[in-house]
Design a protein around this motif. Structure first.
Motif, short mmCIF file in Angstrom:
data_model
loop_
_atom_site.label_atom_id
_atom_site.label_comp_id
_atom_site.label_asym_id
_atom_site.label_seq_id
_atom_site.Cartn_x
_atom_site.Cartn_y
_atom_site.Cartn_z
N ALA A 85 0.86 -1.15 0.12
CA ALA A 85 -0.18 0.04 0.13
C ALA A 85 0.79 1.42 0.09
O ALA A 85 0.55 2.36 -0.61
N LEU A 86 2.05 1.19 0.70
CA LEU A 86 2.81 2.47 0.98
C LEU A 86 3.48 2.56 -0.64
O LEU A 86 3.53 3.83 -1.14
N ARG A 87 3.86 1.54 -1.50
CA ARG A 87 4.49 1.50 -2.71
C ARG A 87 3.58 2.22 -3.57
O ARG A 87 3.91 3.07 -4.69
N ASP A 88 2.29 1.60 -3.56
CA ASP A 88 1.40 2.16 -4.45
C ASP A 88 0.90 3.76 -4.27
O ASP A 88 0.87 4.33 -5.48
N LEU A 89 0.92 4.07 -2.93
CA LEU A 89 0.79 5.47 -2.77
C LEU A 89 2.04 6.33 -3.16
O LEU A 89 1.75 7.22 -4.24
N LEU A 90 3.19 5.90 -3.13
CA LEU A 90 4.40 6.65 -3.47
C LEU A 90 4.52 6.49 -4.97
O LEU A 90 4.90 7.61 -5.57
N ALA A 91 4.29 5.49 -5.54
CA ALA A 91 4.01 5.59 -7.23
C ALA A 91 2.99 6.72 -7.89
O ALA A 91 3.20 6.85 -8.74
N ARG A 92 2.16 6.92 -7.05
CA ARG A 92 0.99 7.96 -7.45
C ARG A 92 1.56 9.36 -7.17
O ARG A 92 0.74 10.23 -7.74
N LEU A 93 2.46 9.64 -6.59
CA LEU A 93 3.06 10.75 -6.26
C LEU A 93 3.74 11.52 -7.30
O LEU A 93 4.47 10.92 -7.89
N SER A 94 3.35 12.79 -7.31
CA SER A 94 4.29 13.84 -8.33
C SER A 94 5.77 13.60 -7.88
O SER A 94 6.11 13.18 -6.49
N VAL A 95 6.48 14.14 -8.33
CA VAL A 95 8.17 14.35 -8.24
C VAL A 95 8.24 15.27 -6.76
O VAL A 95 8.75 14.75 -5.75
N GLU A 96 7.55 16.34 -6.95
CA GLU A 96 7.42 17.00 -5.74
C GLU A 96 6.89 16.61 -4.38
O GLU A 96 7.62 16.63 -3.24
N GLN A 97 6.05 15.65 -4.48
CA GLN A 97 5.40 15.15 -3.30
C GLN A 97 6.40 13.99 -3.01
O GLN A 97 6.44 13.66 -1.85
N GLN A 98 6.95 13.20 -3.89
CA GLN A 98 7.84 12.27 -3.37
C GLN A 98 8.81 12.90 -2.63
O GLN A 98 9.51 12.40 -1.56
N ARG A 99 9.45 13.96 -3.28
CA ARG A 99 10.52 14.82 -2.29
C ARG A 99 10.25 15.01 -1.03
O ARG A 99 10.90 14.89 0.30
N GLY A 116 14.65 21.36 1.50
CA GLY A 116 13.71 20.55 0.89
C GLY A 116 12.24 20.52 0.85
O GLY A 116 11.33 20.29 0.30
N LEU A 117 11.93 20.86 2.47
CA LEU A 117 10.66 20.92 2.68
C LEU A 117 9.86 22.05 2.59
O LEU A 117 8.43 22.32 2.70
N ARG A 118 10.77 23.27 2.32
CA ARG A 118 9.85 24.59 2.06
C ARG A 118 9.35 24.52 0.60
O ARG A 118 9.70 23.77 -0.16
N THR A 119 8.35 25.26 0.76
CA THR A 119 7.35 25.23 -0.67
C THR A 119 7.94 26.31 -1.49
O THR A 119 7.33 26.16 -2.53
N ASP A 120 8.65 27.22 -0.92
CA ASP A 120 9.27 28.08 -1.88
C ASP A 120 10.62 28.13 -2.34
O ASP A 120 11.29 28.91 -2.83
N THR A 121 11.32 26.83 -2.33
CA THR A 121 12.72 26.51 -2.77
C THR A 121 12.75 26.67 -4.05
O THR A 121 11.90 25.96 -4.76
N THR A 122 13.99 27.10 -4.73
CA THR A 122 14.13 27.03 -6.12
C THR A 122 15.05 25.99 -6.53
O THR A 122 15.34 25.15 -5.70
N GLU A 123 14.81 25.47 -7.63
CA GLU A 123 15.51 24.54 -8.37
C GLU A 123 17.15 24.64 -7.77
O GLU A 123 17.80 23.42 -7.60
N SER A 124 17.73 25.56 -7.92
CA SER A 124 19.04 25.71 -7.42
C SER A 124 19.21 25.31 -5.83
O SER A 124 20.40 24.62 -5.66
#
Length: 154
Positions: A9-23, A49-57
């Motif tokens: 169930a955990l793997r199934d959930l994680l597979a459905r997440l976006s890249v940002e949500q996985q992070r 990494g947990l901040r919502t306003d983090t830039t790619e760099s």
């Protein structure tokens, strides 16, 4: 709402997440073991990494910091030495896994959050082996709870 009660169930959930949500969830797995980290850069990488306003760099810099510490501490793994030093390595590896940029993934099948979860479990196992540690006895269940909380919040 369904609750996560097993690894499938955990793997199934994680597979459905976006890249940002996985992070985000991968970093939460690592954050639950932050007390095992001996490097401030790893701790800052989690915060970044947990901040919502983090830039790619900023994310890439955080990844590089965590990866550098995981690489530096890798030599302690596999030796019969300090279990908490090995736990420190796995926390950094979990953070690096969660923050891995797309360009550095070996294939599209790698799930950052699952990889972070496995490294976090290894960190907890190292703490369990150490007689001085104060390990959580069921890291797997704690990850299910983190996943449930994450689902509730999204």
């Amino acid at each position: 709402m369904a609750t996560i009660s097993n690894d499938q169930a955990l793997r199934d959930l994680l597979a459905r997440l976006s890249v940002e949500q996985q992070r985000l969830i991968g970093l939460r797995f690592a954050q639950s073991l932050i007390h095992l980290s001996r490097d401030e850069r790893v701790k800052r990488a989690i915060e970044t990494g947990l901040r919502t306003d983090t830039t790619e760099s900023e994310l890439e810099d955080a990844y590089r910091a965590a990866k550098a510490w995981a690489t530096k501490t890798y030599t302690d793994c596999g030796k019969d030495t300090d279990w908490l030093a090995q736990a420190d390595h796995f926390v950094a590896a979990a953070v690096a896994a969660a923050l891995t940029p797309d360009s550095m993934l070996p294939d599209n099948k790698t799930n950052r959050a699952w990889k972070a979860a496995m490294h976090a479990r290894m960190a907890n196992n190292c703490e369990l082996v150490d007689e001085q540690g104060n390990a959580h006895l069921d890291e797997v269940q704690r990850q299910y709870e983190i996943a449930d909380d994450f689902l509730s919040a999204t």
